[in-house]
Design a protein around this motif. Structure first.
Motif, short mmCIF file in Angstrom:
data_model
loop_
_atom_site.label_atom_id
_atom_site.label_comp_id
_atom_site.label_asym_id
_atom_site.label_seq_id
_atom_site.Cartn_x
_atom_site.Cartn_y
_atom_site.Cartn_z
N ALA A 13 0.83 -1.20 0.00
CA ALA A 13 0.00 0.00 0.00
C ALA A 13 0.87 1.26 0.00
N ALA A 14 1.95 1.23 0.75
CA ALA A 14 2.84 2.39 0.79
C ALA A 14 3.51 2.60 -0.56
N GLY A 20 1.55 6.65 -6.78
CA GLY A 20 0.43 7.52 -7.15
C GLY A 20 0.80 8.99 -7.06
N VAL A 21 1.48 9.37 -5.99
CA VAL A 21 1.94 10.76 -5.87
C VAL A 21 2.95 11.06 -6.97
N ALA A 22 3.84 10.11 -7.25
CA ALA A 22 4.82 10.32 -8.31
C ALA A 22 4.13 10.55 -9.65
N ASP A 23 3.08 9.80 -9.92
CA ASP A 23 2.31 10.01 -11.16
C ASP A 23 1.73 11.42 -11.20
N ALA A 24 1.22 11.88 -10.06
CA ALA A 24 0.58 13.19 -10.01
C ALA A 24 1.56 14.34 -10.21
N GLN A 36 13.91 4.61 -12.92
CA GLN A 36 13.99 4.98 -11.51
C GLN A 36 12.66 4.74 -10.81
N ARG A 37 11.58 4.88 -11.53
CA ARG A 37 10.26 4.77 -10.93
C ARG A 37 9.94 3.35 -10.47
N SER A 38 10.55 2.34 -11.05
CA SER A 38 10.14 0.97 -10.78
C SER A 38 10.21 0.61 -9.30
N VAL A 64 6.00 13.20 0.27
CA VAL A 64 6.43 12.39 -0.88
C VAL A 64 6.84 13.31 -2.03
N ARG A 65 6.04 14.33 -2.32
CA ARG A 65 6.38 15.28 -3.39
C ARG A 65 7.72 15.92 -3.13
#
Length: 77
Positions: A13-14, A20-24, A36-38, A64-65
């Motif tokens: 979940a974390a 999700g924040v990274a996508d935003a 890097q995102r993986s 997170v941002r």
């Protein structure tokens, strides 16, 4: 519903929340590459929290941002 741990033992979940924040914020506040995102992003956020323990009371998305922005700044911004 509870997310299962990932292969490396991280809380699913974390990991999903961080992604999700990274996508935003992709392309505006942070610019990690697809590679890097993986799996790297949750570790970056965890290290940021460890280095800044006083941030625990801040809104999670903002923390997170900020962690992602510091680790993966967008060029020209």
């Amino acid at each position: 519903m509870q997310a299962a741990p990932t292969a490396d033992g991280a809380d699913g979940a974390a990991v999903a929340y961080v992604q999700g924040v990274a996508d935003a914020v992709q392309g505006s506040a942070a610019c990690p590459t697809p590679a890097q995102r993986s799996a790297e992003l949750p570790r970056v956020v965890q290290a940021y929290l460890a280095a800044n323990p006083g941030l625990g009371a801040q809104p999670a998305a903002a923390v997170v941002r900020d962690a992602l922005r510091r680790a993966y700044p967008c060029k020209g911004r």
